[in-house]
Design an enzyme around this catalytic site. Structure first.
Site, PDB file in Angstrom:
ATOM      1  N   TYR A  28       0.892  -1.143  -0.067  1.00  0.00           N
ATOM      2  CA  TYR A  28      -0.010   0.083   0.001  1.00  0.00           C
ATOM      3  C   TYR A  28       1.117   1.213   0.076  1.00  0.00           C
ATOM      4  O   TYR A  28       0.661   2.193  -0.958  1.00  0.00           O
ATOM      5  CB  TYR A  28      -0.851  -0.005   1.241  1.00  0.00           C
ATOM      6  CG  TYR A  28      -1.618   1.154   1.788  1.00  0.00           C
ATOM      7  CD1 TYR A  28      -2.543   1.715   0.801  1.00  0.00           C
ATOM      8  CD2 TYR A  28      -1.312   1.873   2.844  1.00  0.00           C
ATOM      9  CE1 TYR A  28      -3.331   2.940   1.152  1.00  0.00           C
ATOM     10  CE2 TYR A  28      -1.913   3.139   3.045  1.00  0.00           C
ATOM     11  CZ  TYR A  28      -3.083   3.748   2.322  1.00  0.00           C
ATOM     12  OH  TYR A  28      -3.753   4.599   2.657  1.00  0.00           O
ATOM     13  N   ARG A  50       0.175   6.433  17.485  1.00  0.00           N
ATOM     14  CA  ARG A  50      -0.579   7.081  16.349  1.00  0.00           C
ATOM     15  C   ARG A  50      -0.790   8.596  16.778  1.00  0.00           C
ATOM     16  O   ARG A  50      -1.153   8.770  18.262  1.00  0.00           O
ATOM     17  CB  ARG A  50      -1.768   6.739  16.175  1.00  0.00           C
ATOM     18  CG  ARG A  50      -1.658   5.112  15.417  1.00  0.00           C
ATOM     19  CD  ARG A  50      -1.058   5.298  14.133  1.00  0.00           C
ATOM     20  NE  ARG A  50      -1.279   4.054  13.445  1.00  0.00           N
ATOM     21  CZ  ARG A  50      -0.269   3.116  13.628  1.00  0.00           C
ATOM     22  NH1 ARG A  50       0.886   3.252  14.343  1.00  0.00           N
ATOM     23  NH2 ARG A  50      -0.453   1.828  12.757  1.00  0.00           N
TER      24      ARG A  50
END
Ligand code: NAD
Ligand code: UDP
Length: 388
Positions: A184, A259
């Site tokens: 990806y 994150r």
């Protein structure tokens, strides 16, 4: 009369037509909403689905913006209308992609095709017809941080030089081919390079966006309610689903990855600035995230449990989390990004944009939406006897 809207250099903003590919998705739905409610621009909205923008389209003719948005149901893989729609617009925004980690190692071919091959005609038509392009890439193109290769106890791991991700300086560090998350990342990186080359050789006017975990209402789906029962959405929807079903939140490989989360409404402000300030964004790549909202996935789970209890009025879960291996959760070949802190120098300098919303506040509004939208449907689904 309302004052004329002006850009960051004080020039009046002319109404434009925008061809938005992937307009029916999470980001597209918020961008359409912003453009319809706060600007005079027209949107040609292209997607295979329109459930997330139905409220803007229906009932037909009933909204003040009804004549400014047109939905075209099409798959850009094979639809001859694409070039005509790009030609009709002043600007194309390409959001279409397969971008869910559960798909990277289970549908690797679709992932590569969607993020590279299917985006090629969009770039070509924009370049050949001298149309502006805003292309959505990903923070994933940075891959792993340099710091992740240092010994666990190295003090350099605390040095921002080893983890802050800079558009014009950081390397892109991908794992092995068999870890297909990086396919990806690699497909997104190659389309970025192609767009950059079109700019350099053929004068394509472009901007590239690298989103860092944008989250908010309408993200993905709740399995078994408005998406497949066996589907695995991104973490916000996975954890929301667990909370709605009163089951423990699943922490993949201990939930140690980090994150930074940014509220979708903050991020959309940045995209609107890009749309309306072409001279300031042309040829640039932009990190769009919130470096102040960093947590581990475990901390995210803990905060979501607390916030959900507050907004739903339900007591917090007794066994709040459970550990699962990535192989069990995603299958063979999963890999993870260790840490994602966006450097904000370029977006600050070019557009003066900064995110505003804290993680707690964005979770409070998002989980209020999830509870209001899904709690009753989940309750009914749980009350139904399981099919034999
Ligand atoms: P999304 O899956 O909600 O939206 C993508 C939309 O594109 C979907 O509605 C899908 O139907 C449409 N689409 C896909 N293939 C298509 C095709 N062949 N023809 C027509 N429509 C097609 O995802 P999103 O979160 O809105 O992400 C949008 C973009 O931003 C993607 O390119 C993604 O890689 C990038 N991105 C998003 C995030 C994030 O935080 N949400 C992070 C990194 C990158
Ligand atoms: N994750 C998790 N439990 C879940 C879903 C995701 O621990 O139920 C983790 C996942 O392994 C990753 C992080 O949450 O470390 C963020 O995953 P997401 O799917 O949102 O996308 P990513 O940020 O990896 O692109």
């Amino acid at each position: 009369m309302a004052a004329a809207r002006v850009d960051l250099d004080g020039n009046p903003i002319k109404a434009m037509t925008i061809c938005m590919i992937g307009a029916g998705g999470f980001i597209g739905s918020h961008l359409c909403e912003k453009l319809m409610t706060e600007t005079p621009h027209k949107v040609l909205a292209l997607d295979v689905y329109n459930d997330k923008i139905k409220h803007l389209l229906e009932p037909a003719g009933s909204h003040p913006w009804s004549d400014r948005i047109q939905f075209h149901r099409l798959n850009i893989k094979h639809d001859s209308r694409l070039e005509g729609l790009i030609k009709m617009a002043d600007l194309t925004i390409n959001l279409a992609a397969i971008c869910t980690p559960a798909d990277y190692n289970t549908r690797p071919l679709d992932t590569i095709y969607s993020n590279f091959i299917d985006a090629l005609p969009v770039v070509k038509y924009c370049s050949e017809n001298s149309k502006r392009l805003i292309h959505f890439s990903t923070c994933e193109v940075y891959g792993k941080t340099i710091g992740s290769f240092l010994p666990k106890d190295s003090p350099l791991r605390q040095d921002p030089e080893y983890y802050v991700l800079k558009e014009d300086a950081s390397p892109c560090i991908f794992g092995p081919i068999e870890k297909q998350r990086w396919s990806y990342a690699c497909a997104k990186q190659l389309i970025e390079r192609l767009i950059y080359a079109e700019g350099a050789e053929n004068g394509l006017e472009f901007a590239i966006v690298r989103p860092f975990n944008w989250i908010g209402p309408r993200m993905d789906f709740i399995p078994g309610i408005d998406g497949p029962s066996e589907g695995v959405p991104r973490v916000l929807a996975c954890f929301s689903n667990n909370l709605l079903r009163h089951e423990p939140l699943k922490l993949v490989d201990g939930g140690e990855s980090q994150r930074t989360f940014v509220y979708i409404k903050d991020a959309i402000e940045a995209v609107l600035l890009m749309i309306e300030n072409p001279a300031r964004v042309n040829g640039h790549i932009f990190n769009v995230g919130n470096p102040h909202n960093e947590v581990t996935v475990r901390q995210l789970a803990e905060m979501m449990i607390e916030v959900y209890s507050k907004v739903s009025g339900e007591p917090p879960l007794e066994s709040p989390t459970v550990d699962v291996s990535s192989q069990e959760f995603y299958g063979v070949g999963y890999d993870d990004s260790d840490k994602r802190i966006p450097d904000m120098t370029i977006i600050n300098r070019q557009l003066g944009w900064n995110p505003k919303t804290s993680l707690w506040d964005l979770l409070e509004s998002t989980l209020t939406y999830q509870h209001r939208t899904y709690a009753e449907a989940v309750k009914q689904a749980l009350a139904k006897p399981a099919a034999n």
